[in-house]
Scaffold this motif. Structure first.
Motif, short mmCIF file in Angstrom:
data_model
loop_
_atom_site.label_atom_id
_atom_site.label_comp_id
_atom_site.label_asym_id
_atom_site.label_seq_id
_atom_site.Cartn_x
_atom_site.Cartn_y
_atom_site.Cartn_z
N PHE A 20 0.82 -1.20 0.00
CA PHE A 20 0.00 0.00 0.00
C PHE A 20 0.86 1.26 0.00
CE2 PHE A 20 -2.51 -3.34 1.96
CZ PHE A 20 -3.70 -3.24 1.27
N TYR A 21 0.41 2.24 -0.78
CA TYR A 21 1.06 3.55 -0.85
C TYR A 21 0.01 4.61 -0.54
CZ TYR A 21 5.49 2.10 -2.93
OH TYR A 21 6.73 1.56 -3.14
N LEU A 22 0.49 5.77 -0.12
CA LEU A 22 -0.38 6.94 0.06
C LEU A 22 0.13 8.05 -0.83
CD1 LEU A 22 -2.62 8.57 1.43
CD2 LEU A 22 -0.97 9.15 3.23
N LEU A 56 3.40 2.68 2.65
CA LEU A 56 2.83 2.61 4.00
C LEU A 56 3.30 1.33 4.69
CD1 LEU A 56 -0.82 3.76 3.22
CD2 LEU A 56 1.02 5.08 4.29
N THR A 57 3.54 1.45 5.99
CA THR A 57 3.99 0.33 6.80
C THR A 57 2.84 -0.16 7.67
OG1 THR A 57 6.22 1.26 6.87
CG2 THR A 57 5.67 -0.42 8.53
N LEU A 58 2.48 -1.43 7.53
CA LEU A 58 1.42 -2.01 8.34
C LEU A 58 1.82 -2.01 9.81
CD1 LEU A 58 0.27 -5.21 6.38
CD2 LEU A 58 -1.06 -3.14 6.81
N LEU A 59 0.86 -1.69 10.68
CA LEU A 59 1.10 -1.80 12.12
C LEU A 59 1.12 -3.26 12.55
CD1 LEU A 59 -1.10 1.09 13.55
CD2 LEU A 59 1.40 0.98 13.41
N ALA A 60 0.31 -4.09 11.89
CA ALA A 60 0.23 -5.52 12.18
C ALA A 60 -0.46 -6.21 11.01
CB ALA A 60 -0.55 -5.76 13.47
N ALA A 61 -0.33 -7.50 10.95
CA ALA A 61 -1.02 -8.28 9.92
C ALA A 61 -2.53 -8.12 10.09
CB ALA A 61 -0.62 -9.75 10.03
N PRO A 62 -3.30 -8.35 9.03
CA PRO A 62 -4.76 -8.25 9.17
C PRO A 62 -5.26 -9.14 10.32
CG PRO A 62 -4.17 -8.50 6.87
CD PRO A 62 -2.91 -8.71 7.66
N ALA A 63 -6.20 -8.59 11.08
CA ALA A 63 -6.80 -9.33 12.19
C ALA A 63 -8.32 -9.26 12.04
CB ALA A 63 -6.37 -8.71 13.52
N MET A 89 -4.88 9.36 -1.42
CA MET A 89 -5.41 8.08 -1.90
C MET A 89 -4.48 6.97 -1.43
SD MET A 89 -5.64 6.42 -5.73
CE MET A 89 -6.43 7.82 -6.46
N ILE A 90 -5.06 5.99 -0.74
CA ILE A 90 -4.34 4.76 -0.44
C ILE A 90 -4.59 3.83 -1.62
CG2 ILE A 90 -4.16 2.76 1.08
CD1 ILE A 90 -5.22 4.61 3.34
N ALA A 96 -2.26 -3.82 -9.33
CA ALA A 96 -2.27 -2.90 -10.47
C ALA A 96 -2.66 -1.48 -10.07
CB ALA A 96 -3.18 -3.42 -11.58
N ASN A 97 -2.14 -1.01 -8.94
CA ASN A 97 -2.37 0.36 -8.44
C ASN A 97 -3.84 0.65 -8.17
OD1 ASN A 97 0.36 0.89 -8.51
ND2 ASN A 97 0.28 1.82 -10.53
N GLN A 98 -4.57 -0.37 -7.76
CA GLN A 98 -5.99 -0.23 -7.47
C GLN A 98 -6.21 0.71 -6.28
OE1 GLN A 98 -7.93 -3.79 -6.00
NE2 GLN A 98 -9.82 -3.20 -7.03
N ALA A 99 -7.13 1.66 -6.46
CA ALA A 99 -7.49 2.58 -5.39
C ALA A 99 -8.18 1.79 -4.27
CB ALA A 99 -8.42 3.67 -5.91
N VAL A 100 -7.81 2.09 -3.03
CA VAL A 100 -8.34 1.38 -1.87
C VAL A 100 -9.20 2.32 -1.02
CG1 VAL A 100 -7.73 0.16 0.26
CG2 VAL A 100 -6.41 -0.23 -1.85
N ALA A 101 -8.69 3.52 -0.77
CA ALA A 101 -9.42 4.47 0.08
C ALA A 101 -9.03 5.90 -0.31
CB ALA A 101 -9.11 4.24 1.55
#
Length: 134
Positions: A20-22, A56-63, A89-90, A96-101
């Motif tokens: 993920f990128y911002l 972006l750096t994840l704080l933790a794996a998905p929970a 934009m995240i 493929a650079n899909q918009a997330v948020a």
């Protein structure tokens, strides 16, 4: 034995995996729920900012808690910084650079030294990205 129609925890976690990128945008950008991919149109430019934004750096794996799978990130920081941004934009480079948020800062934010986007805690009620069972 019983069968329950549902999405699985594994699928919800998969949706929240990737790189993920911002990216930051000016007030001239048009970004909303119909935005599909990262774009350079009206992306911020200025000292300390590189097109594409920051990793972006994840704080933790998905929970998953009570059917809500979530992730959040460490704060995104540009330093030095000399630019103005209205939102961000995240996006997911693994997809493929899909918009997330899309993030709206509520007003133009101008940096003359450091620009920080502060992300909320990684919990099922506060995380920036949450996927719930429908």
């Amino acid at each position: 034995m019983a069968i329950t129609q549902t999405t699985t925890d594994a699928f919800q976690a998969y949706v929240l995996t990737g790189t993920f990128y911002l990216a930051l945008y000016t007030s001239s950008a048009t970004l909303d729920s119909s935005t599909t991919v990262y774009t350079i149109s009206n992306e911020v430019s200025g000292g300390g900012y590189t097109a594409g934004g920051v990793l972006l750096t994840l704080l933790a794996a998905p929970a998953t808690v009570d059917g809500i799978t979530y992730i959040s990130f460490s704060n995104a920081v540009w330093s030095p910084a000399s630019f103005t941004a209205r939102g961000g934009m995240i996006y997911n480079t693994a997809e493929a650079n899909q918009a997330v948020a899309i993030l709206d800062f509520g007003a133009d934010k101008t940096a003359t030294n450091t620009f920080t986007v502060q992300f909320p805690a990684a919990t099922s009620t506060t995380a920036i990205l949450r996927v719930a069972r429908g």
